[in-house]
Design an enzyme around this catalytic site. Structure first.
Site, PDB file in Angstrom:
ATOM      1  N   ASP A 151       0.795  -1.233   0.000  1.00 20.02           N
ATOM      2  CA  ASP A 151       0.000   0.000   0.000  1.00 20.02           C
ATOM      3  C   ASP A 151       0.833   1.291   0.000  1.00 20.02           C
ATOM      4  O   ASP A 151       1.737   1.454   0.823  1.00 20.02           O
ATOM      5  CB  ASP A 151      -0.886   0.065   1.246  1.00 20.02           C
TER       6      ASP A 151
ATOM      7  N   GLU B  74     -10.710  -1.601   3.552  1.00 21.43           N
ATOM      8  CA  GLU B  74      -9.385  -1.102   3.887  1.00 21.43           C
ATOM      9  C   GLU B  74      -9.172   0.271   3.248  1.00 21.43           C
ATOM     10  O   GLU B  74      -9.890   0.683   2.340  1.00 21.43           O
ATOM     11  CB  GLU B  74      -8.290  -2.069   3.387  1.00 21.43           C
TER      12      GLU B  74
END
Length: 482
Positions: free
Chosen positions: A31, A208
């Site tokens: 990420d 998320e």
């Protein structure tokens, strides 16, 4: 043009190393975190394993750029604390221009990173770190965590935005399959405001990496609030994906325009994307970067010299449809410097088009060419297919014969295209050694897909009902500038 002037040499047996996408040699990354722009420099932080090319031991890696295209590796920004509060999971960062946090004592501008601590016991809490040197180095806040775990297994990925009407900060934190919103005047003490997501959107997996921000639509002159949510699994074409919501935020509650599920990218390799803080073009556009992979196979892709890359940075804009708003995405303008001016034009498709290893395609299709098939091929028999069905306004992408096909990688991907009054369909494709990024109709639909062929695709074959007296179908090939 070097992508990474400080890159460490590494070996890859089949030349899958990206030529123009950000990656970290000899490491695992996932990420993007803490994106911000400050004093002429873009900062990219990201999840990184400093010890291996598979997920684990999460730190925040760091890179900087003056143009979003050429990146310099920087020292690790935030180190894991395995015996303390835990590993450093995802989050964001803000430029605290008014020093609301009080971290600056001598006129500096604090950069405040918000992130999740993930303990060895898998307890997730929300913490802060701050920088007083423009993001070069960070110090963890001594009173972490600033938000304790409320009794949830999944409670992570904080992203903060300044809510100007109320003169306070708003933090979005995912909690299972919804989002919790908090407010603070100083980034240190937080009060819970509301929750969003119950019975709205896709719920095939854990939510998320939220991102909440306003966007101004230049077509209508109106401003709407956007909420980005990554979900894993549950994507439209398998595994990880990003959905988004458009509505209004009144300082407490996010009020969605409708309950439709909208996908930011229809490919299987666009995930955990967040936008930059402190970029001057806001609120008419936001700049976003996403992780170019999918949790179905992220640890299993075949190149052990690196694992994980970022998409090209993209511009997010709000577009008005008859009864609602939607998002469109296109590569940032700075990406044009990647491509050579020595482009080739192709309008007769009796023979395959020769391809370089990395390039941009600009495709113009007449709507009368109701079905077009593009096939990427190499000398080893690998094949990728894209069928564009303009009669039914859809595209079908197939990488099942592209070489590597393990661990759910051999996906076929369907993309619903949007009808318009234009007589043409414009498609841009940015092709690297291991990826393709498709932008249909000025980015109103996108598709991002990894591929690991046995060798680079050397030719493109185009077929379909393309040939007519007034045929204006054209394909431009712009090689990567070396």
């Amino acid at each position: 043009m070097p992508l990474l002037s400080s890159a460490v040499p590494c070996e890859s047996p089949n030349s899958w190393i990206p030529e123009f996408h950000f990656y970290k040699p000899n490491h695992w990354i996932n990420d993007p975190n803490g994106l911000f722009f400050f004093e002429g420099t873009y900062h990219l932080f990201y999840q990184m394993n400093p010890d291996d090319v598979v997920w684990g031991n999460m730190h925040w890696g760091h890179a900087t750029s003056e143009d979003l295209i050429s990146w310099e590796h920087e020292p690790i920004a935030l180190y894991a604390e395995p015996e303390g509060l835990g590993y450093i999971f995802s989050g964001g960062a803000v430029v605290d221009v008014n020093n609301t946090s009080g971290f600056a004592k001598s006129g500096e501008t604090p950069i405040v990173a918000t992130f999740t601590h993930h303990s060895k016991d898998e307890v997730q809490t929300q913490s802060l770190a701050f920088s007083l040197d423009g993001g070069k180095t960070f110090e963890k806040y001594s009173n972490n965590p600033v938000i304790p775990n409320p009794g949830l297994k999944d409670f992570r990925d904080p992203k903060v935005v300044w809510y100007e009407p109320g003169n306070y900060w708003v933090k979005a934190v995912v909690a299972g399959q919804c989002v919790h919103f908090y407010r603070s005047e100083n980034l240190l003490q937080w009060e819970k405001l509301s929750e969003f997501g119950h019975n709205i959107g896709a719920h095939g997996g854990v939510w998320e990496c939220p991102d909440l921000f306003p966007l101004h639509c230049e077509q209508s002159g109106e401003t709407r609030w956007v909420l980005l949510i990554s979900i894993n699994p549950g994507g439209p074409n398998g595994g990880s994906a990003m959905q988004y919501f458009i509505g209004d935020f009144d300082g407490r509650d996010f009020l969605v325009q409708d309950k439709d599920t909208r996908w930011l990218d229809y490919g299987t390799d666009f995930y955990a994307g967040i936008t930059f803080d402190n970029v001057s073009e806001a609120p008419t556009q936001r700049t976003i970067i996403a992780w170019m992979s999918n949790w179905n196979y992220a640890n299993k892709t075949p190149d052990n010299a690196w694992r994980g890359a970022m998409t090209l940075p993209r511009i997010l804009k709000l577009v008005k449809h008859p009864h609602s708003y939607a998002l469109c995405m296109e590569p940032v303008k700075q990406s044009e410097k990647l491509w050579s001016s020595k482009k080739s034009s192709h309008r007769v498709f009796d023979a395959p088009i020769a391809l370089p290893d990395a390039y941009k395609l600009e495709i113009t299709l007449e709507k009368t060419a109701s079905e077009t098939l593009l096939e990427w091929r190499n000398g080893q028999g690998n094949l990728i297919k894209l069928k564009i069905d303009l009669a039914n306004m859809c595209a079908h992408f197939d990488r099942s014969e592209a070489g590597f096909d393990n661990h759910d990688f051999a996906a076929t991907i369907d993309v619903p295209l949007l009808a318009s009054d234009s007589e043409f369909m414009e498609i841009t494709v940015c092709v690297d050694t291991c990826s393709l990024e498709f932008f249909f109709a000025n980015g109103e639909r996108t598709l991002t897909a990894l591929c690991f062929p046995d060798s680079a695709f050397s030719e493109l074959k185009v077929s379909g009902n393309l040939l007519s007296v007034a045929d204006k179908t054209e394909i431009l090939v712009s090689p990567l500038k070396k």
